[in-house]
Motif scaffolding. Structure first.
Motif, PDB file in Angstrom:
ATOM      1  N   GLU A   1       0.805  -1.221   0.000  1.00  0.00           N
ATOM      2  CA  GLU A   1       0.000   0.000   0.000  1.00  0.00           C
ATOM      3  C   GLU A   1       0.840   1.273   0.000  1.00  0.00           C
ATOM      4  O   GLU A   1       0.288   2.374  -0.068  1.00  0.00           O
ATOM      5  CB  GLU A   1      -0.942  -0.004   1.203  1.00  0.00           C
ATOM      6  CG  GLU A   1      -2.042  -1.048   1.125  1.00  0.00           C
ATOM      7  CD  GLU A   1      -3.090  -0.710   0.076  1.00  0.00           C
ATOM      8  OE1 GLU A   1      -3.840   0.253   0.282  1.00  0.00           O
ATOM      9  OE2 GLU A   1      -3.143  -1.415  -0.948  1.00  0.00           O
ATOM     10  N   GLY A   2       2.154   1.150   0.107  1.00  0.00           N
ATOM     11  CA  GLY A   2       3.012   2.319  -0.031  1.00  0.00           C
ATOM     12  C   GLY A   2       3.673   2.829   1.227  1.00  0.00           C
ATOM     13  O   GLY A   2       4.321   3.890   1.195  1.00  0.00           O
ATOM     14  N   SER A   3       3.548   2.117   2.339  1.00  0.00           N
ATOM     15  CA  SER A   3       4.240   2.551   3.560  1.00  0.00           C
ATOM     16  C   SER A   3       5.742   2.569   3.321  1.00  0.00           C
ATOM     17  O   SER A   3       6.305   1.661   2.699  1.00  0.00           O
ATOM     18  CB  SER A   3       3.896   1.632   4.734  1.00  0.00           C
ATOM     19  OG  SER A   3       2.524   1.746   5.071  1.00  0.00           O
ATOM     20  N   ALA A   4       6.401   3.621   3.831  1.00  0.00           N
ATOM     21  CA  ALA A   4       7.813   3.844   3.536  1.00  0.00           C
ATOM     22  C   ALA A   4       8.751   3.260   4.576  1.00  0.00           C
ATOM     23  O   ALA A   4       9.972   3.339   4.440  1.00  0.00           O
ATOM     24  CB  ALA A   4       8.073   5.345   3.400  1.00  0.00           C
ATOM     25  N   GLY A   5       8.207   2.679   5.622  1.00  0.00           N
ATOM     26  CA  GLY A   5       8.982   2.075   6.683  1.00  0.00           C
ATOM     27  C   GLY A   5       8.026   1.406   7.642  1.00  0.00           C
ATOM     28  O   GLY A   5       6.799   1.533   7.499  1.00  0.00           O
ATOM     29  N   LEU A   6       8.559   0.706   8.621  1.00  0.00           N
ATOM     30  CA  LEU A   6       7.731  -0.029   9.577  1.00  0.00           C
ATOM     31  C   LEU A   6       8.322   0.108  10.972  1.00  0.00           C
ATOM     32  O   LEU A   6       9.538   0.032  11.147  1.00  0.00           O
ATOM     33  CB  LEU A   6       7.672  -1.513   9.202  1.00  0.00           C
ATOM     34  CG  LEU A   6       7.152  -1.859   7.797  1.00  0.00           C
ATOM     35  CD1 LEU A   6       7.467  -3.321   7.466  1.00  0.00           C
ATOM     36  CD2 LEU A   6       5.659  -1.596   7.691  1.00  0.00           C
TER      37      LEU A   6
ATOM     38  N   LYS B   1      12.087  -7.917   4.135  1.00  0.00           N
ATOM     39  CA  LYS B   1      13.143  -8.317   3.187  1.00  0.00           C
ATOM     40  C   LYS B   1      13.867  -7.120   2.566  1.00  0.00           C
ATOM     41  O   LYS B   1      14.190  -7.110   1.381  1.00  0.00           O
ATOM     42  CB  LYS B   1      12.553  -9.208   2.089  1.00  0.00           C
ATOM     43  CG  LYS B   1      12.054 -10.557   2.606  1.00  0.00           C
ATOM     44  CD  LYS B   1      11.483 -11.406   1.494  1.00  0.00           C
ATOM     45  CE  LYS B   1      11.143 -12.812   1.972  1.00  0.00           C
ATOM     46  NZ  LYS B   1      10.115 -12.821   3.053  1.00  0.00           N
ATOM     47  N   GLY B   2      14.114  -6.103   3.375  1.00  0.00           N
ATOM     48  CA  GLY B   2      14.893  -4.968   2.915  1.00  0.00           C
ATOM     49  C   GLY B   2      14.172  -4.012   2.002  1.00  0.00           C
ATOM     50  O   GLY B   2      14.765  -3.030   1.527  1.00  0.00           O
ATOM     51  N   ARG B   3      12.899  -4.239   1.742  1.00  0.00           N
ATOM     52  CA  ARG B   3      12.160  -3.355   0.826  1.00  0.00           C
ATOM     53  C   ARG B   3      11.877  -1.996   1.448  1.00  0.00           C
ATOM     54  O   ARG B   3      11.807  -0.984   0.740  1.00  0.00           O
ATOM     55  CB  ARG B   3      10.855  -4.030   0.385  1.00  0.00           C
ATOM     56  CG  ARG B   3      11.068  -5.232  -0.536  1.00  0.00           C
ATOM     57  CD  ARG B   3       9.761  -5.965  -0.784  1.00  0.00           C
ATOM     58  NE  ARG B   3       9.288  -6.668   0.408  1.00  0.00           N
ATOM     59  CZ  ARG B   3       8.110  -7.269   0.500  1.00  0.00           C
ATOM     60  NH1 ARG B   3       7.254  -7.220  -0.521  1.00  0.00           N
ATOM     61  NH2 ARG B   3       7.766  -7.911   1.612  1.00  0.00           N
ATOM     62  N   VAL B   4      11.678  -1.974   2.752  1.00  0.00           N
ATOM     63  CA  VAL B   4      11.522  -0.723   3.499  1.00  0.00           C
ATOM     64  C   VAL B   4      12.288  -0.876   4.800  1.00  0.00           C
ATOM     65  O   VAL B   4      12.483  -1.998   5.288  1.00  0.00           O
ATOM     66  CB  VAL B   4      10.037  -0.399   3.798  1.00  0.00           C
ATOM     67  CG1 VAL B   4       9.246  -0.186   2.515  1.00  0.00           C
ATOM     68  CG2 VAL B   4       9.391  -1.477   4.658  1.00  0.00           C
TER      69      VAL B   4
END
Length: 293
Positions: free
Chosen positions: A34-39, A68-71
């Motif tokens: 959905e576009g979250s830039a971090g967690l 997996k390193g995406r964010v």
């Protein structure tokens, strides 16, 4: 280093109170899609106060593994005991987190020198980047602007701040003392528009648990300087920002998530309880206005 919409993730629990790992992995996947830039796993909204140390960093490891390193993953790791905070930041690094979110010591109520010495000990113990988390309403400990500047200048690993003071002029004061490169993230969804206009670069968000795409679009508009579009998103999301705090958090957040994603378990651990009827009605109305339900 960090920017955009970064949800402070709820922790999903089964009916028996155990960690719902498979559902949590699906939740993380949905957030990224959905576009979250971090967690941010295991923060306040993640009910970290009810997790054992073993559970806490298991949740962080699951989040890191699924992302997996995406964010980037910013793991909640604070404590009012400096020795435990040091253990936590090392555990966050071992779990693969990209940074640690660290509150100042709560309950103890140290003075500003004590706060500085606490973060000195933590920063010197581990090279994992640190995002300070200033939330006096919960910790009863306010990191003063001057102390934030002192910490940021003394320890290069302290790269940013989640500001949940509710004092909007702090963004400008902190920008002045820490410099433009210091990453400032709003800790209040309802103030993120003004915070970004004052030099902030994103929000560690509660609302993004429920409306990740809208929150991501809002942050993208701010980053592009399109404040007319950002204001339109603010108008749509503001009732939800408010409704999610009409009862003790994260009760309303989990109720809302249950309405949006009924296939996921949304139990709470005591002492947190299900929101009252008035809060549920407020959440239902806000979801409808936001076009989510």
């Amino acid at each position: 280093m960090f920017s955009g919409s970064i949800p402070a993730l709820v922790t999903l629990f089964e009916a028996d109170g155990s960690f719902a790992e498979n559902a949590y992995r699906d939740f993380v996947e949905w957030q990224i899609a959905e576009g979250s830039a971090g967690l941010v796993p295991c923060g306040t909204t993640g009910e970290a106060a009810t997790l054992s140390a073993e559970e806490h960093f298991h949740v962080v490891r699951v989040c890191v593994d699924q992302a997996k390193g995406r964010v980037p993953v910013i793991a909640g790791a604070g404590s009012n005991d400096t020795r435990v905070a040091i253990q936590n930041i090392r555990a966050a690094k071992d779990a693969g987190a990209d940074a640690a979110l660290m509150v100042p010591p709560y309950y103890n109520r140290p003075n500003q020198e004590g706060i500085f010495r606490h973060f000195e000990a933590v920063a010197n113990s581990c090279d994992l980047p640190i995002v300070l988390y200033n939330v006096p309403a919960r910790t009863v400990t306010d990191i003063h602007v001057e102390t934030i500047g002192r910490i940021a200048k003394a320890f290069p690993s302290v790269v940013g701040l989640k500001d949940a003071t509710g004092i909007i002029q702090r963004a400008s004061a902190q920008r002045d003392i820490c410099g433009e490169a210091f990453c400032q993230l709003s800790g209040n969804d309802d103030m993120a528009l003004a915070f970004n206009a004052s030099g902030g670069v994103g929000c560690i968000s509660v609302t993004a648990n429920i409306a990740p795409r809208l929150c991501a679009e809002f942050q993208a508009a701010c980053a592009a300087g399109d404040y007319a579009k950002a204001l339109a998103h603010q108008d749509k999301l503001f009732p939800l920002h408010t409704a999610l705090f009409t009862d003790a958090s994260p009760g309303p957040v989990k109720y809302a998530l249950g309405q949006v994603k009924p296939e996921w378990p949304t139990g709470l651990r005591l002492p947190m309880t299900w929101p009252g009827e008035a809060s549920q009605h407020a959440v239902d109305a806000a979801l409808k206005q936001a076009g989510i339900r």
